[in-house]
Write a protein that holds these residues in place. Sequence first.
Motif, PDB file in Angstrom:
ATOM      1  N   ILE A   5       0.874  -1.163   0.000  1.00 25.15           N
ATOM      2  CA  ILE A   5       0.000   0.000   0.000  1.00 25.15           C
ATOM      3  C   ILE A   5       0.916   1.218   0.000  1.00 25.15           C
ATOM      4  CG2 ILE A   5      -0.252   0.059   2.532  1.00 25.15           C
ATOM      5  CD1 ILE A   5      -3.173   1.079   1.949  1.00 25.15           C
ATOM      6  N   GLU A   6       0.620   2.146  -0.872  1.00 23.36           N
ATOM      7  CA  GLU A   6       1.404   3.374  -0.955  1.00 23.36           C
ATOM      8  C   GLU A   6       0.565   4.531  -0.418  1.00 23.36           C
ATOM      9  OE1 GLU A   6       4.261   2.428  -4.769  1.00 23.36           O
ATOM     10  OE2 GLU A   6       2.643   3.863  -5.031  1.00 23.36           O
ATOM     11  N   LEU A   7       1.144   5.249   0.520  1.00 22.08           N
ATOM     12  CA  LEU A   7       0.511   6.440   1.086  1.00 22.08           C
ATOM     13  C   LEU A   7       1.193   7.640   0.448  1.00 22.08           C
ATOM     14  CD1 LEU A   7       0.554   5.365   4.838  1.00 22.08           C
ATOM     15  CD2 LEU A   7      -1.104   4.770   3.053  1.00 22.08           C
ATOM     16  N   LEU A   8       0.417   8.492  -0.174  1.00 19.92           N
ATOM     17  CA  LEU A   8       0.966   9.628  -0.914  1.00 19.92           C
ATOM     18  C   LEU A   8       0.660  10.925  -0.182  1.00 19.92           C
ATOM     19  CD1 LEU A   8      -0.257   8.449  -4.419  1.00 19.92           C
ATOM     20  CD2 LEU A   8       1.962   8.022  -3.375  1.00 19.92           C
ATOM     21  N   PHE A   9       1.716  11.702   0.042  1.00 13.22           N
ATOM     22  CA  PHE A   9       1.606  12.978   0.749  1.00 13.22           C
ATOM     23  C   PHE A   9       2.242  14.078  -0.087  1.00 13.22           C
ATOM     24  CE2 PHE A   9       1.783   9.701   4.008  1.00 13.22           C
ATOM     25  CZ  PHE A   9       0.766  10.063   4.878  1.00 13.22           C
ATOM     26  N   GLU A  10       1.860  15.305   0.212  1.00 13.89           N
ATOM     27  CA  GLU A  10       2.518  16.466  -0.393  1.00 13.89           C
ATOM     28  C   GLU A  10       3.434  17.088   0.646  1.00 13.89           C
ATOM     29  OE1 GLU A  10      -0.175  19.330  -1.983  1.00 13.89           O
ATOM     30  OE2 GLU A  10       1.366  20.868  -2.160  1.00 13.89           O
ATOM     31  N   ASN A  11       4.643  17.475   0.217  1.00 19.62           N
ATOM     32  CA  ASN A  11       5.558  18.147   1.162  1.00 19.62           C
ATOM     33  C   ASN A  11       5.569  19.654   0.914  1.00 19.62           C
ATOM     34  OD1 ASN A  11       7.276  18.583  -1.008  1.00 19.62           O
ATOM     35  ND2 ASN A  11       8.725  17.006  -0.438  1.00 19.62           N
ATOM     36  N   THR A  12       6.358  20.357   1.698  1.00 22.07           N
ATOM     37  CA  THR A  12       6.348  21.827   1.618  1.00 22.07           C
ATOM     38  C   THR A  12       6.838  22.357   0.281  1.00 22.07           C
ATOM     39  OG1 THR A  12       8.484  21.864   2.742  1.00 22.07           O
ATOM     40  CG2 THR A  12       6.540  22.227   4.098  1.00 22.07           C
ATOM     41  N   GLU A  13       7.578  21.555  -0.471  1.00 22.55           N
ATOM     42  CA  GLU A  13       8.011  21.969  -1.808  1.00 22.55           C
ATOM     43  C   GLU A  13       6.963  21.654  -2.868  1.00 22.55           C
ATOM     44  OE1 GLU A  13      11.817  20.208  -2.642  1.00 22.55           O
ATOM     45  OE2 GLU A  13      12.880  21.723  -1.470  1.00 22.55           O
ATOM     46  N   ARG A  18       6.097   9.389  -1.123  1.00 27.24           N
ATOM     47  CA  ARG A  18       5.425   8.090  -1.086  1.00 27.24           C
ATOM     48  C   ARG A  18       6.002   7.244   0.038  1.00 27.24           C
ATOM     49  NH1 ARG A  18       6.274   5.761  -6.372  1.00 27.24           N
ATOM     50  NH2 ARG A  18       8.356   5.364  -5.580  1.00 27.24           N
ATOM     51  N   ILE A  19       5.111   6.694   0.851  1.00 28.38           N
ATOM     52  CA  ILE A  19       5.491   5.746   1.893  1.00 28.38           C
ATOM     53  C   ILE A  19       4.874   4.415   1.510  1.00 28.38           C
ATOM     54  CG2 ILE A  19       5.301   5.146   4.333  1.00 28.38           C
ATOM     55  CD1 ILE A  19       5.027   8.166   4.878  1.00 28.38           C
ATOM     56  N   SER A  20       5.696   3.392   1.366  1.00 24.47           N
ATOM     57  CA  SER A  20       5.218   2.075   0.947  1.00 24.47           C
ATOM     58  C   SER A  20       5.299   1.096   2.101  1.00 24.47           C
ATOM     59  CB  SER A  20       6.072   1.547  -0.214  1.00 24.47           C
ATOM     60  OG  SER A  20       5.983   2.397  -1.324  1.00 24.47           O
ATOM     61  N   LEU A  21       4.225   0.340   2.279  1.00 25.62           N
ATOM     62  CA  LEU A  21       4.176  -0.674   3.325  1.00 25.62           C
ATOM     63  C   LEU A  21       3.807  -2.009   2.688  1.00 25.62           C
ATOM     64  CD1 LEU A  21       2.110   1.490   5.806  1.00 25.62           C
ATOM     65  CD2 LEU A  21       4.553   1.046   5.930  1.00 25.62           C
ATOM     66  N   ASP A  22       4.519  -3.063   3.068  1.00 24.29           N
ATOM     67  CA  ASP A  22       4.268  -4.398   2.514  1.00 24.29           C
ATOM     68  C   ASP A  22       3.045  -5.042   3.141  1.00 24.29           C
ATOM     69  OD1 ASP A  22       6.531  -4.240   0.908  1.00 24.29           O
ATOM     70  OD2 ASP A  22       7.822  -5.143   2.439  1.00 24.29           O
ATOM     71  N   GLN A  23       2.473  -5.963   2.395  1.00 30.88           N
ATOM     72  CA  GLN A  23       1.385  -6.827   2.832  1.00 30.88           C
ATOM     73  C   GLN A  23       0.219  -6.064   3.469  1.00 30.88           C
ATOM     74  OE1 GLN A  23       3.316  -9.715   5.335  1.00 30.88           O
ATOM     75  NE2 GLN A  23       4.375 -10.668   3.629  1.00 30.88           N
ATOM     76  N   PRO A  24      -0.448  -5.220   2.709  1.00 27.53           N
ATOM     77  CA  PRO A  24      -1.584  -4.476   3.260  1.00 27.53           C
ATOM     78  C   PRO A  24      -2.759  -5.402   3.585  1.00 27.53           C
ATOM     79  CG  PRO A  24      -1.487  -4.206   0.888  1.00 27.53           C
ATOM     80  CD  PRO A  24      -0.253  -4.955   1.287  1.00 27.53           C
ATOM     81  N   VAL A  25      -3.522  -5.038   4.577  1.00 25.85           N
ATOM     82  CA  VAL A  25      -4.734  -5.770   4.924  1.00 25.85           C
ATOM     83  C   VAL A  25      -5.818  -5.342   3.931  1.00 25.85           C
ATOM     84  CG1 VAL A  25      -6.505  -6.098   6.681  1.00 25.85           C
ATOM     85  CG2 VAL A  25      -4.098  -5.880   7.352  1.00 25.85           C
TER      86      VAL A  25
END
Length: 72
Positions: A5-13, A18-25
């Motif tokens: 599962i990839e969590l997508l965020f915007e930064n100050t720039e 992208r934060i990726s985590l294995d084996q999502p429920v």
Amino acid sequence: MAKQIELLFENTEGKTVRISLDQPVEPVDTLALNAAMDKIVTDNVLISSGGDLIAKKGARIVERNVTDVPLS
């Protein structure tokens, strides 16, 4: 098949982080996911090379298939 599962965020720039985590429920609990992503942003627990995370942009499940090709 590897899933993440990839969590997508915007930064100050204004760039996507992208934060990726294995084996999502699955199925994904969207309320819990939204709450977790809000907590990451509001508590400012992660930073990127482009600055703090300032907003959620999205989330997605990514599958990756790898097939070896024999070399002759």
